[in-house]
Design a protein around this motif. Structure first.
Motif, mmCIF file in Angstrom:
data_model
loop_
_atom_site.group_PDB
_atom_site.id
_atom_site.type_symbol
_atom_site.label_atom_id
_atom_site.label_comp_id
_atom_site.label_asym_id
_atom_site.label_seq_id
_atom_site.Cartn_x
_atom_site.Cartn_y
_atom_site.Cartn_z
ATOM 1 N N ASN A 283 -6.396 47.331 3.612
ATOM 2 C CA ASN A 283 -5.460 48.225 4.288
ATOM 3 C C ASN A 283 -4.072 48.208 3.653
ATOM 4 N N ALA A 284 -3.940 47.596 2.481
ATOM 5 C CA ALA A 284 -2.640 47.520 1.821
ATOM 6 C C ALA A 284 -2.108 48.914 1.528
ATOM 7 N N LYS A 285 -0.814 49.052 1.662
ATOM 8 C CA LYS A 285 -0.184 50.328 1.345
ATOM 9 C C LYS A 285 -0.098 50.510 -0.163
ATOM 10 N N VAL A 286 0.127 51.758 -0.566
ATOM 11 C CA VAL A 286 0.117 52.117 -1.990
ATOM 12 C C VAL A 286 1.460 52.718 -2.378
ATOM 13 N N ALA A 287 2.009 52.257 -3.491
ATOM 14 C CA ALA A 287 3.290 52.757 -3.982
ATOM 15 C C ALA A 287 3.160 53.261 -5.412
ATOM 16 N N ILE A 288 3.788 54.400 -5.677
ATOM 17 C CA ILE A 288 4.003 54.888 -7.043
ATOM 18 C C ILE A 288 5.454 54.623 -7.391
ATOM 19 N N VAL A 289 5.702 54.009 -8.538
ATOM 20 C CA VAL A 289 7.076 53.806 -9.013
ATOM 21 C C VAL A 289 7.192 54.480 -10.371
ATOM 22 N N THR A 290 7.949 55.557 -10.450
ATOM 23 C CA THR A 290 8.101 56.235 -11.733
ATOM 24 C C THR A 290 9.069 55.449 -12.614
ATOM 25 N N GLY B 220 4.107 57.655 8.104
ATOM 26 C CA GLY B 220 4.609 56.297 8.127
ATOM 27 C C GLY B 220 5.142 55.825 6.791
ATOM 28 N N GLY B 221 5.041 56.691 5.778
ATOM 29 C CA GLY B 221 5.460 56.318 4.437
ATOM 30 C C GLY B 221 6.893 56.714 4.128
ATOM 31 N N GLY B 222 7.243 56.676 2.833
ATOM 32 C CA GLY B 222 8.618 56.976 2.453
ATOM 33 C C GLY B 222 8.756 57.406 1.012
ATOM 34 N N ILE B 223 9.904 57.983 0.730
ATOM 35 C CA ILE B 223 10.302 58.386 -0.618
ATOM 36 C C ILE B 223 11.684 57.798 -0.858
ATOM 37 N N ILE B 224 11.865 57.115 -1.965
ATOM 38 C CA ILE B 224 13.161 56.538 -2.315
ATOM 39 C C ILE B 224 13.527 56.995 -3.722
ATOM 40 N N ASN B 225 14.634 57.699 -3.834
ATOM 41 C CA ASN B 225 15.123 58.175 -5.119
ATOM 42 C C ASN B 225 16.246 57.272 -5.612
ATOM 43 N N PHE C 87 -0.238 61.487 -9.435
ATOM 44 C CA PHE C 87 -0.576 61.348 -8.021
ATOM 45 C C PHE C 87 -2.088 61.365 -7.812
ATOM 46 N N ASP C 88 -2.781 62.182 -8.600
ATOM 47 C CA ASP C 88 -4.242 62.200 -8.531
ATOM 48 C C ASP C 88 -4.817 60.823 -8.858
ATOM 49 N N GLU C 89 -4.302 60.210 -9.912
ATOM 50 C CA GLU C 89 -4.793 58.902 -10.343
ATOM 51 C C GLU C 89 -4.524 57.836 -9.287
ATOM 52 N N ALA C 90 -3.371 57.925 -8.634
ATOM 53 C CA ALA C 90 -3.042 56.969 -7.571
ATOM 54 C C ALA C 90 -4.028 57.087 -6.416
ATOM 55 N N GLU C 91 -4.311 58.316 -6.014
ATOM 56 C CA GLU C 91 -5.250 58.532 -4.909
ATOM 57 C C GLU C 91 -6.664 58.119 -5.297
ATOM 58 N N LYS C 92 -7.028 58.386 -6.539
ATOM 59 C CA LYS C 92 -8.367 58.020 -7.013
ATOM 60 C C LYS C 92 -8.548 56.502 -7.035
ATOM 61 N N ASP D 109 1.567 55.850 0.020
ATOM 62 C CA ASP D 109 2.450 55.583 1.153
ATOM 63 C C ASP D 109 3.928 55.551 0.773
ATOM 64 N N LEU D 110 4.217 55.289 -0.476
ATOM 65 C CA LEU D 110 5.613 55.159 -0.906
ATOM 66 C C LEU D 110 5.742 55.667 -2.332
#
Length: 245
Positions: free
Chosen positions: A4-11, A132-137, A74-79, A85-86
């Motif tokens: 159930n861990a949340k998932v983050a993308i960091v560009t 429940g997620g977020g976006i941080i710029n 984003f596709d790769e993250a979901e796959k 989530d972030l």
């Protein structure tokens, strides 16, 4: 790692603040997608560091200035991890020159990565981040200081802050927060490159704590905003800069 861990993308997370953010979020329990444009070996090192500490991560190449590449990210993250989530938008460039001396190429590069890159990622995040997620710029505290040679960089980050605040309103009712973190000078290659010791020392004196920031000073703020105690922070620009005016 929990299922159930949340998932983050960091560009832009193969080095500097982005890499430090990726590793901190992994320690916080996120599965992390480490994004890079060209530094595959550096991105792989960040992934290795995360895995060595017991976390889970993958590296995905994508030029954030290209909308199709960001969609694929984003596709790769979901796959790989089943959802998002972030999103932390850390990819950016810093070219310094007087406004009169900037070339068209320098302008296009800065705007395509700092502005369009953040826009491309925010656009995908607005469609895909789970409730429940977020976006941080990542912005900059240089905004408002009127420092010579920073004009184009400041302009690009002012656009990022404006998008942040508008997107906050557009996601009304979705239970997704949108914020920006605006560091002051931080001792990373991104900031230190090309600066003399004299210039660095002078910039360290710009804040009352009289030192250059460290990545730990910034990633703690990102972690707090992204965490459960930061859930009521929304539509804000947090200037993590030691009191620099």
């Amino acid at each position: 790692m929990s299922e159930n861990a949340k998932v983050a993308i960091v560009t832009g997370s193969s080095r500097g603040i982005g890499a430090a953010v990726a590793e901190r979020l992994a320690k916080d329990g996120y599965k992390v997608v480490v994004n890079y444009a060209g530094g595959a070996s550096a991105a792989d090192k960040v992934v290795s560091n995360i895995k060595a500490a017991g976390g889970e991560a993958i590296a995905v190449q994508a030029d954030v200035a290209k909308s199709l590449a960001v969609a694929r990210l984003f596709d790769e993250a979901e796959k790989a991890f089943g959802g998002i989530d972030l999103v932390v938008n850390s990819a950016g460039v810093l070219d310094l020159a007087k406004i009169a001396e900037f070339t068209d190429e320098m302008f296009d590069k800065t705007m395509s990565i700092n502005v369009k890159g953040t826009f491309n990622s925010c656009r995908q995040a607005a469609k895909r981040v789970r409730s429940g997620g977020g976006i941080i710029n990542i912005s900059t505290s240089v905004i408002g200081m009127r420092l010579p040679t920073y004009g184009l960089y400041v302009a690009s980050k002012a656009a990022v802050e404006a998008m942040t605040q508008v997107l906050t309103q557009e996601l009304r009712g979705r239970n997704i927060t949108v914020n920006a973190v605006a560091p002051g000078p931080v001792a990373t290659e991104f900031f230190l490159e090309g600066k003399s010791e004299e210039v660095i020392a002078r910039m360290a004196k710009m804040n009352p704590l009289e030192r250059i920031g460290q990545t730990d000073d910034i990633i703690g703020v990102v972690s707090f905003i992204a965490g459960p105690q930061g859930g009521w922070i929304n539509g804000q620009v947090v200037r993590a800069n030691g009191g620099m005016c």
